[in-house]
Scaffold this motif. Sequence first.
Motif, PDB file in Angstrom:
ATOM      1  N   ASN B 177       0.803  -1.228   0.000  1.00  0.00           N
ATOM      2  CA  ASN B 177       0.000   0.000   0.000  1.00  0.00           C
ATOM      3  C   ASN B 177       0.833   1.274   0.000  1.00  0.00           C
ATOM      4  N   GLY B 178       2.081   1.168  -0.383  1.00  0.00           N
ATOM      5  CA  GLY B 178       2.920   2.367  -0.441  1.00  0.00           C
ATOM      6  C   GLY B 178       2.766   3.051  -1.786  1.00  0.00           C
ATOM      7  N   LEU B 179       3.511   4.148  -1.954  1.00  0.00           N
ATOM      8  CA  LEU B 179       3.415   4.892  -3.217  1.00  0.00           C
ATOM      9  C   LEU B 179       3.850   4.016  -4.391  1.00  0.00           C
ATOM     10  N   ALA B 180       4.856   3.149  -4.122  1.00  0.00           N
ATOM     11  CA  ALA B 180       5.373   2.306  -5.202  1.00  0.00           C
ATOM     12  C   ALA B 180       4.294   1.387  -5.759  1.00  0.00           C
ATOM     13  N   ASP B 181       3.214   1.213  -5.010  1.00  0.00           N
ATOM     14  CA  ASP B 181       2.106   0.392  -5.482  1.00  0.00           C
ATOM     15  C   ASP B 181       1.360   1.040  -6.639  1.00  0.00           C
ATOM     16  N   SER B 182       1.621   2.352  -6.813  1.00  0.00           N
ATOM     17  CA  SER B 182       0.950   3.044  -7.914  1.00  0.00           C
ATOM     18  C   SER B 182       1.894   3.238  -9.105  1.00  0.00           C
ATOM     19  N   PHE B 183       3.136   2.762  -8.984  1.00  0.00           N
ATOM     20  CA  PHE B 183       4.118   2.940 -10.052  1.00  0.00           C
ATOM     21  C   PHE B 183       4.018   1.823 -11.094  1.00  0.00           C
ATOM     22  N   ILE B 184       4.572   2.159 -12.276  1.00  0.00           N
ATOM     23  CA  ILE B 184       4.773   1.115 -13.295  1.00  0.00           C
ATOM     24  C   ILE B 184       6.270   1.129 -13.599  1.00  0.00           C
ATOM     25  N   PHE B 185       6.920   0.026 -13.279  1.00  0.00           N
ATOM     26  CA  PHE B 185       8.373  -0.049 -13.469  1.00  0.00           C
ATOM     27  C   PHE B 185       8.683  -0.618 -14.855  1.00  0.00           C
ATOM     28  N   VAL B 186       9.520   0.125 -15.570  1.00  0.00           N
ATOM     29  CA  VAL B 186       9.902  -0.320 -16.924  1.00  0.00           C
ATOM     30  C   VAL B 186      11.426  -0.190 -17.053  1.00  0.00           C
ATOM     31  N   PRO B 187      12.024  -0.789 -18.084  1.00  0.00           N
ATOM     32  CA  PRO B 187      13.474  -0.593 -18.277  1.00  0.00           C
ATOM     33  C   PRO B 187      13.789   0.876 -18.559  1.00  0.00           C
ATOM     34  N   MET B 188      14.874   1.354 -17.956  1.00  0.00           N
ATOM     35  CA  MET B 188      15.213   2.779 -18.072  1.00  0.00           C
ATOM     36  C   MET B 188      15.505   3.184 -19.512  1.00  0.00           C
ATOM     37  N   LYS B 189      16.215   2.295 -20.207  1.00  0.00           N
ATOM     38  CA  LYS B 189      16.594   2.617 -21.603  1.00  0.00           C
ATOM     39  C   LYS B 189      15.350   2.887 -22.449  1.00  0.00           C
ATOM     40  N   LEU B 190      14.303   2.074 -22.202  1.00  0.00           N
ATOM     41  CA  LEU B 190      13.058   2.226 -22.964  1.00  0.00           C
ATOM     42  C   LEU B 190      12.437   3.601 -22.728  1.00  0.00           C
ATOM     43  N   LEU B 191      12.435   4.003 -21.460  1.00  0.00           N
ATOM     44  CA  LEU B 191      11.834   5.291 -21.098  1.00  0.00           C
ATOM     45  C   LEU B 191      12.657   6.452 -21.676  1.00  0.00           C
ATOM     46  N   GLN B 192      13.988   6.272 -21.682  1.00  0.00           N
ATOM     47  CA  GLN B 192      14.863   7.318 -22.267  1.00  0.00           C
ATOM     48  C   GLN B 192      14.571   7.459 -23.759  1.00  0.00           C
ATOM     49  N   LYS B 193      14.311   6.300 -24.402  1.00  0.00           N
ATOM     50  CA  LYS B 193      14.001   6.323 -25.833  1.00  0.00           C
ATOM     51  C   LYS B 193      12.687   7.068 -26.081  1.00  0.00           C
ATOM     52  N   VAL B 194      11.736   6.772 -25.241  1.00  0.00           N
ATOM     53  CA  VAL B 194      10.417   7.428 -25.381  1.00  0.00           C
ATOM     54  C   VAL B 194      10.551   8.931 -25.191  1.00  0.00           C
ATOM     55  N   LEU B 195      11.400   9.311 -24.253  1.00  0.00           N
ATOM     56  CA  LEU B 195      11.556  10.747 -23.939  1.00  0.00           C
ATOM     57  C   LEU B 195      12.636  11.414 -24.804  1.00  0.00           C
ATOM     58  N   HIS B 196      13.245  10.647 -25.704  1.00  0.00           N
ATOM     59  CA  HIS B 196      14.303  11.157 -26.590  1.00  0.00           C
ATOM     60  C   HIS B 196      15.416  11.815 -25.787  1.00  0.00           C
ATOM     61  N   THR B 197      15.907  11.114 -24.807  1.00  0.00           N
ATOM     62  CA  THR B 197      16.985  11.673 -23.981  1.00  0.00           C
ATOM     63  C   THR B 197      17.928  10.560 -23.527  1.00  0.00           C
ATOM     64  N   ASP B 198      19.137  10.955 -23.196  1.00  0.00           N
ATOM     65  CA  ASP B 198      20.022   9.972 -22.567  1.00  0.00           C
ATOM     66  C   ASP B 198      20.352  10.418 -21.129  1.00  0.00           C
ATOM     67  N   GLN B 199      19.580  11.373 -20.640  1.00  0.00           N
ATOM     68  CA  GLN B 199      19.811  11.890 -19.281  1.00  0.00           C
ATOM     69  C   GLN B 199      18.935  11.133 -18.282  1.00  0.00           C
ATOM     70  N   TYR B 200      19.118  11.518 -17.016  1.00  0.00           N
ATOM     71  CA  TYR B 200      18.372  10.843 -15.957  1.00  0.00           C
ATOM     72  C   TYR B 200      17.497  11.848 -15.190  1.00  0.00           C
ATOM     73  N   SER B 201      16.404  11.345 -14.660  1.00  0.00           N
ATOM     74  CA  SER B 201      15.538  12.217 -13.833  1.00  0.00           C
ATOM     75  C   SER B 201      16.089  12.317 -12.419  1.00  0.00           C
ATOM     76  N   VAL B 202      16.606  11.212 -11.939  1.00  0.00           N
ATOM     77  CA  VAL B 202      16.969  11.144 -10.529  1.00  0.00           C
ATOM     78  C   VAL B 202      18.097  10.125 -10.348  1.00  0.00           C
ATOM     79  N   VAL B 203      18.940  10.401  -9.353  1.00  0.00           N
ATOM     80  CA  VAL B 203      19.892   9.383  -8.930  1.00  0.00           C
ATOM     81  C   VAL B 203      19.515   9.048  -7.481  1.00  0.00           C
ATOM     82  N   LEU B 204      19.194   7.777  -7.278  1.00  0.00           N
ATOM     83  CA  LEU B 204      18.768   7.358  -5.931  1.00  0.00           C
ATOM     84  C   LEU B 204      19.976   6.828  -5.170  1.00  0.00           C
ATOM     85  N   VAL B 205      20.105   7.313  -3.925  1.00  0.00           N
ATOM     86  CA  VAL B 205      21.325   7.066  -3.164  1.00  0.00           C
ATOM     87  C   VAL B 205      21.018   6.347  -1.845  1.00  0.00           C
ATOM     88  N   TYR B 206      21.760   5.280  -1.571  1.00  0.00           N
ATOM     89  CA  TYR B 206      21.715   4.622  -0.261  1.00  0.00           C
ATOM     90  C   TYR B 206      22.905   5.126   0.542  1.00  0.00           C
TER      91      TYR B 206
END
Lengths: 230, 377
Positions: B177-206
Amino acid sequence: MSEGDRVLYAAHLGKRYRQGEVWIDALRDFTFDFPPGVTAVVGPSGSGKTTLLNLLAGFDRPSAGEVYLAGRPLHALGEDERAGVRLAHAGFVFQSWNLLPTLSALENVAFPLLLKGVPRRERNQRARALLDEVGLGHRASHFPHQLSGGEQQRVAIARALALDPLVLFADEPTGNLDSAAGERVLELLLGQARGRRRVVLVTHDLEIAARAHRILRLKDGRLVEVRASP
Amino acid sequence: MALVFRNQRARPVRSLLTVLGILVATASMVLFLSFGEGLRQALAGEMTKFGPEIRVVAEGTGVFGVPNPELDQNVLDTLKAHARELGIARLFPAVVMMKGSGFDPATTFLFYGLPEGVTPKDLAPAAKLVAGRLDPHPDGAVVGKQKAEQNRLTLGKVLRLSRRAEVPVVGIVDAGNGLADSFIFVPMKLLQKVLHTDQYSVVLVYVAPGHKADEVAARIRALLPGVDAQTTSEAIKYAERAIKIGDVIRFGISLIALIVGGLLVANTVMMSVYERIREFGVMRAIGARRGFIFRLVLLEALLLAVAGGAVGVAAGYLGSWVVNLYTTHAVGLALSAVTPRLVLFSLAVALALGLSAGLLPARVASRISVVEALGRL
């Protein structure tokens, strides 16, 4: 005897009301030391009977003079202090019986004891005994609307006696009753004049007044006659 | 006390209507304020469910905004190169794309592009696989359970990211029931292709053990100008401030209902006082002090308010449960919560309401002149 020893005493008592631009002397220079027994106060409408009762009972403050109840100077006391004196030393029976409608007969009789802080068991015992005394023990759990006028007035008498008062004030106690019920109530009231107790009976009915030990006649706010009953 | 109850019972319809008025006012206040409490709980729960402690985004991105793909490879490389000295245990980039209005959960789709080797479990460690597989790679979509139920997405169903890009649903994941329950996870390369970019939206850090997220974030900001490092605790603080503002607004709205409820009690008690002037006169004649009458009337007002308040809290609780039924289904979060402190606060407000509504009638009743009252016989 000093004023402090007197059970019910008024000296030069007066009350003025303002009605619009006019001042009205409802009571003037009333002086009387009420002896034990029944004292009837008579007079026509507007003679000052109710005003006198209001002052003697401490419902109202006089414009002039002094009034003592159980030795306490009511004329000099505040509202709550006068209420305290009434609770301890006076009982009241009104023309309209004035029972508290949401309380049973027993609870109505026990009400002054509640105000006095008497524990529940003790006050219920005392109230039941008083109801028996006025012949209404079997109606203890009835509410005022379930009682006849005469019965309500007898409950009111039992309530007035709850704290064994020195003075019993009755204002036209039989005014709303038929003659049979009125007679029973009157006998009950007159029978309460025992020991040091004073009964002050305000009435316009001379036949009733004649059964008192003495009669005070008021006219235009003045005490015009004091006589022993025949 | 018996006298207080009897007086209310003597006028049952009026008492009941007044209690109903207070009930509605209190219930609406409980319900309004339960949203703030629910948001706080949901937020705290969400943050504990989210794995990475820091998200690195382009400067100017809101704490809860969907970040645009504005981070270039240099940012990622720099972070990787300085990971040890910055206090980073692990990091990975991601691309985020939102389709739809963003307002209606049913028609909003939040795509999370994950690099190879990263699965939804890396974002939400408590996530459990419901069907299919966990890894969207090489060409699939793993859908949050909530989103799948909402849009009836089942395994094999095809999602269209753009005119030319489509992905089949290959997995359904339950993120509790977290926020991730509303996400759709896809391969990053595919999304970059759709958005015509090779950049990133976010870098997640531990954050590495022994380091504090706030300090690591400050070091990242110092190292990379034009980049913002947002910690989960900052997000909570930010959200807390927003919730507090919301609380004030919601309380302001419910205050109107409360004032109406208070006036209702005042009116009822005042009417009751005027009707019972004779009774109060008789009580005073017998020897009741002013304080006795004052307390009697005040207790009557308090009784009405507390009865209405208690039932109102129960009704608010019920309303909150109904709201949660909807919001859990719609956005995957129980947005309303009736917490013990909210119950206590509401009862205290109802009590204060009764007290303030009863003061004037109590004063009037206690000051009735015996002569005047008996004159009405």
